[in-house]
Write an enzyme that holds these catalytic residues in place. Structure first.
Site, PDB file in Angstrom:
ATOM      1  N   ARG A 169      11.044  -4.411   8.781  1.00  0.00           N
ATOM      2  CA  ARG A 169      12.347  -4.354   8.113  1.00  0.00           C
ATOM      3  C   ARG A 169      13.130  -3.110   8.525  1.00  0.00           C
ATOM      4  NH1 ARG A 169      12.378  -5.252   1.615  1.00  0.00           N
ATOM      5  NH2 ARG A 169      12.312  -3.002   1.499  1.00  0.00           N
ATOM      6  N   PRO A 185       3.291   5.171   9.170  1.00  0.00           N
ATOM      7  CA  PRO A 185       2.794   4.284   8.114  1.00  0.00           C
ATOM      8  C   PRO A 185       2.015   5.066   7.069  1.00  0.00           C
ATOM      9  CG  PRO A 185       1.393   4.110  10.056  1.00  0.00           C
ATOM     10  CD  PRO A 185       2.503   5.071  10.416  1.00  0.00           C
ATOM     11  N   ALA A 186       1.768   4.445   5.923  1.00  0.00           N
ATOM     12  CA  ALA A 186       0.935   5.071   4.889  1.00  0.00           C
ATOM     13  C   ALA A 186      -0.492   5.216   5.412  1.00  0.00           C
ATOM     14  CB  ALA A 186       0.945   4.219   3.624  1.00  0.00           C
ATOM     15  N   GLU A 260      14.528   3.087   0.053  1.00  0.00           N
ATOM     16  CA  GLU A 260      14.096   1.914  -0.726  1.00  0.00           C
ATOM     17  C   GLU A 260      13.015   2.417  -1.673  1.00  0.00           C
ATOM     18  OE1 GLU A 260      15.364  -0.975  -0.753  1.00  0.00           O
ATOM     19  OE2 GLU A 260      16.575  -1.054   1.066  1.00  0.00           O
ATOM     20  N   CYS A 294       7.462  -3.393  -5.274  1.00  0.00           N
ATOM     21  CA  CYS A 294       8.601  -2.729  -5.918  1.00  0.00           C
ATOM     22  C   CYS A 294       9.405  -3.746  -6.716  1.00  0.00           C
ATOM     23  CB  CYS A 294       9.472  -2.071  -4.873  1.00  0.00           C
ATOM     24  SG  CYS A 294       9.968  -3.220  -3.586  1.00  0.00           S
ATOM     25  N   SER A 451      13.019 -11.956  -1.978  1.00  0.00           N
ATOM     26  CA  SER A 451      13.017 -11.347  -0.646  1.00  0.00           C
ATOM     27  C   SER A 451      13.313 -12.368   0.447  1.00  0.00           C
ATOM     28  CB  SER A 451      11.646 -10.725  -0.371  1.00  0.00           C
ATOM     29  OG  SER A 451      11.331  -9.816  -1.393  1.00  0.00           O
TER      30      SER A 451
HETATM   31  P1  NAP Z   1       4.628   6.913  -1.785  1.00  0.00           P
HETATM   32  O1  NAP Z   1       3.469   7.668  -2.316  1.00  0.00           O
HETATM   33  O2  NAP Z   1       5.982   7.407  -2.076  1.00  0.00           O
HETATM   34  O3  NAP Z   1       4.367   6.820  -0.209  1.00  0.00           O
HETATM   35  C1  NAP Z   1       5.217   6.095   0.642  1.00  0.00           C
HETATM   36  C2  NAP Z   1       5.149   6.685   2.022  1.00  0.00           C
HETATM   37  O4  NAP Z   1       5.595   8.042   1.986  1.00  0.00           O
HETATM   38  C3  NAP Z   1       3.752   6.731   2.626  1.00  0.00           C
HETATM   39  O5  NAP Z   1       3.848   6.547   4.012  1.00  0.00           O
HETATM   40  C4  NAP Z   1       3.308   8.148   2.319  1.00  0.00           C
HETATM   41  O6  NAP Z   1       2.328   8.579   3.228  1.00  0.00           O
HETATM   42  C5  NAP Z   1       4.599   8.896   2.528  1.00  0.00           C
HETATM   43  N1  NAP Z   1       4.689  10.167   1.839  1.00  0.00           N
HETATM   44  C6  NAP Z   1       4.196  10.515   0.637  1.00  0.00           C
HETATM   45  N2  NAP Z   1       4.542  11.785   0.351  1.00  0.00           N
HETATM   46  C7  NAP Z   1       5.261  12.237   1.412  1.00  0.00           C
HETATM   47  C8  NAP Z   1       5.896  13.477   1.714  1.00  0.00           C
HETATM   48  N3  NAP Z   1       5.849  14.512   0.891  1.00  0.00           N
HETATM   49  N4  NAP Z   1       6.560  13.572   2.880  1.00  0.00           N
HETATM   50  C9  NAP Z   1       6.625  12.541   3.746  1.00  0.00           C
HETATM   51  N5  NAP Z   1       6.028  11.357   3.514  1.00  0.00           N
HETATM   52  C10 NAP Z   1       5.369  11.205   2.353  1.00  0.00           C
HETATM   53  O7  NAP Z   1       4.621   5.424  -2.282  1.00  0.00           O
HETATM   54  P2  NAP Z   1       3.456   4.369  -2.213  1.00  0.00           P
HETATM   55  O8  NAP Z   1       2.534   4.604  -3.349  1.00  0.00           O
HETATM   56  O9  NAP Z   1       2.860   4.332  -0.853  1.00  0.00           O
HETATM   57  O10 NAP Z   1       4.268   3.006  -2.395  1.00  0.00           O
HETATM   58  C11 NAP Z   1       4.591   2.525  -3.635  1.00  0.00           C
HETATM   59  C12 NAP Z   1       6.030   2.844  -3.991  1.00  0.00           C
HETATM   60  O11 NAP Z   1       6.901   2.295  -3.006  1.00  0.00           O
HETATM   61  C13 NAP Z   1       6.452   2.209  -5.296  1.00  0.00           C
HETATM   62  O12 NAP Z   1       7.226   3.107  -6.036  1.00  0.00           O
HETATM   63  C14 NAP Z   1       7.279   1.026  -4.853  1.00  0.00           C
HETATM   64  O13 NAP Z   1       8.206   0.583  -5.814  1.00  0.00           O
HETATM   65  C15 NAP Z   1       7.929   1.568  -3.629  1.00  0.00           C
HETATM   66  N6  NAP Z   1       8.389   0.491  -2.758  1.00  0.00           N
HETATM   67  C16 NAP Z   1       9.728   0.251  -2.692  1.00  0.00           C
HETATM   68  C17 NAP Z   1      10.207  -0.780  -1.905  1.00  0.00           C
HETATM   69  C18 NAP Z   1      11.674  -1.061  -1.834  1.00  0.00           C
HETATM   70  O14 NAP Z   1      12.072  -1.747  -0.902  1.00  0.00           O
HETATM   71  N7  NAP Z   1      12.496  -0.572  -2.747  1.00  0.00           N
HETATM   72  C19 NAP Z   1       9.320  -1.569  -1.175  1.00  0.00           C
HETATM   73  C20 NAP Z   1       7.960  -1.301  -1.268  1.00  0.00           C
HETATM   74  C21 NAP Z   1       7.514  -0.253  -2.066  1.00  0.00           C
HETATM   75  P3  NAP Z   1       0.825   8.784   2.790  1.00  0.00           P
HETATM   76  O15 NAP Z   1       0.501   7.765   1.764  1.00  0.00           O
HETATM   77  O16 NAP Z   1       0.058   8.603   4.039  1.00  0.00           O
HETATM   78  O17 NAP Z   1       0.774  10.169   2.260  1.00  0.00           O
END
Ligand code: NAP
Length: 489
Positions: A169, A185-186, A260, A294, A451
């Protein structure tokens, strides 16, 4: 723990960083393990990038930018289209890979391959349609020309919950627009992105256009990339707190950003709803991806007159859900991504119960191996409960009731998030009023999934900035130039 087929698939995935068309280890030689959340077993050991690797990836993206921007749109489109075809051929492999590293049921992973691949086809079609405007100025003294240009090198950060679709996307519109990218990526789900990068190379993408850094140090690898003046765009999908932190980092460079972020979707069921459809919609809106979306319905707001029947019917269906490894036949509920997710879901359930909620089914973690939580239905949820404000991100369906339409609107909008809402009613006029009154960027009217690659996905309020997909999606990676030419020609 893995079968021979799984082993062969995992062996075929590159385990290194992709920088300038070359797979290479981290400069420090560091690696990390990718785990199967259903078993805790190690699936693969991959490169753990350091900050200097991130900058090397940006160097490659910067070096490739001008040539990629100058590549004809038709050529860019054909590469994307070939990648789409390759994903179709390898549907089963990509689905299995996602189930292994993320845990979702295999059938849902196949659905994500369809959804994720569609961004490649959609943006392959959009690339040749980047156009501009031409016309006289109102004074009649000159001609106004409006053109679109790629923003330049982009940094794309993706979450673990949709490992393929969240990558395509972003990558597909960026490439279609003529931008080069670094993708991060995560750490829980890097294998799908690595396998997808292999597909892009096979589809003919030139070196340096897409670079992939996998790391357990997302903050220290990302910060120097975001601070680098050569970067022109940051696109992030993830939680709102991390999005806020990244926006602050992006501010000094006045970077273009797409965010997002989190959601807290209301699922409103009116007393005139078709309850069969509402129950089906509720199950998919809540339990798809084991509640880790999300767009997951977070708060079920149900009219008092139908709340009892709605709760009874969803509870019966939830009790019948099969729990297990996503590779097993008929599994509806796989593991949560990690132990922290189980602990969080359980804490939210305990808090809701302490505030008067009743557990209709579920409500407990499941002993390991793996990080499972019982699919749960809560009724009588009080609006002071933590799960009213926080994303549950787990298989917990929480029901509260309302009496009037105004109440329903007030409850639905009672959140700082604004990603999506779901409404079930058979009254067309009421449905239209809800479209006007609910403060979300997307809405499902008598449907539980919205979606689509052809639609502008994105949120209002703290759910984010910008749109992904649709005709809007490519504009996130384009910048506008207006030129005035003096008469006469
Ligand atoms: P997250 O903890 O915010 O992590 C997302 C990404 O950001 C991962 O690649 C993570 O890497 C990275 N990241 C975390 N802290 C960072 C920092 N300080 N600097 C740079 N990168 C950083 O979220 P998540 O738990 O993976 O995903 C769940 C969240 O995503 C939920 O809140 C969900 O609603 C949201 N989401 C939103 C959408 C949308 O389109 N609105 C779609 C899908 C998910 P690492 O994990 O490797 O640290």
């Amino acid at each position: 723990m893995t079968t021979a087929a799984e082993h062969a698939l995992l062996a075929s995935v590159e385990k290194a960083l992709l920088i300038d068309g070359t797979w290479r280890p981290a400069t420090t030689g560091a690696t990390f393990d990718v785990l199967d959340p259903a078993t805790g077993a190690t699936l693969a050991t991959i490169a753990d990038a350091a900050p200097e690797d991130g900058i090397a990836a940006l160097d490659a993206a910067v070096a490739a930018q001008d040539a990629w921007a100058a590549t004809p749109a038709r050529t860019r489109a054909e590469i994307l289209r070939r990648a789409f075809d390759l994903l179709q051929e390898r549907r089963a492999d990509f689905a299995l890979l996602m189930t292994l590293e993320m845990g979702k049921p295999y059938a849902e992973s196949l659905g994500e391959v369809t959804y994720g691949a569609e961004f490649l086809r959609w943006f392959a079609e959009e690339a040749p349609r980047i156009t501009g405007r031409y016309g006289p100025n109102p004074e009649g003294t000159g001609r106004m020309i409006v053109t679109q240009h790629p923003v330049g090198p982009c940094y794309l950060i993706t979450p673990w919950n949709f490992p393929l679709a969240m990558a395509t996307r972003k990558i597909a519109p960026a490439l279609a627009a003529g931008c080069t990218v670094v993708v991060k990526p995560a750490h829980q789900t890097p294998l799908t992105t690595l396998a997808f990068a292999q597909v892009l190379i096979e589809a003919g993408l030139p070196a340096g256009v897409v670079n992939v850094v996998t790391t357990t140090s997302s903050s220290s690898v990302s910060a120097p990339i975001i601070a680098d003046p050569r970067l022109r765009k940051l696109s992030f999908t993830g939680s709102t707190p991390v999005g806020v932190a990244l926006l602050k980092q992006a501010a000094p460079g006045v970077l273009r950003t797409s965010m997002e972020l989190g959601g807290n979707a209301p699922f409103v069921v009116f007393d005139d709803a078709d309850l069969d459809r509402a129950v089906e919609g509720a199950l998919v809106a809540k339990f798809r991806n084991i509640g880790q979306a999300c767009t997951a319905a977070n708060r079920f707001v149900v009219h008092t007159d139908v709340a009892g029947e709605f709760a009874a019917r969803v509870t019966e269906r939830v009790r019948a859900m099969r729990i297990g490894r996503g590779t097993d036949d008929g599994v509806a509920i796989g593991p949560l991504i990690d132990q922290a997710a189980v602990t969080k879901a359980d804490a939210l359930v305990r808090d809701a119960v302490a505030r008067g909620a009743h557990i209709a089914t579920g409500g407990e973690p499941i002993d390991g191996p793996g990080t499972f939580y019982q699919p749960t239905v809560l009724t009588g949820v009080d609006r002071t409960a933590d799960l009213w404000r926080e994303e549950i991100f787990g298989p917990v369906l929480a029901i509260t009731t309302f009496d009037t339409e105004d109440d329903a609107v007030r409850l639905a909008n009672d959140t700082e998030y604004g990603l999506v809402s779901y409404v079930y009613t058979q009254d067309l006029a009421r449905g239209q009023r809800m479209v006007e009154r609910l403060a979300t960027g997307m809405m499902g009217l008598n449907v539980g999934v919205v979606s689509n690659a052809a639609a502008p996905f994105g949120g209002w309020k703290q759910s984010g900035l910008g749109r992904e997909g649709g005709v809007e999606g490519i504009h996130e990676y384009l910048q506008t130039k207006y030129t005035l030419t003096a008469d006469p020609f």
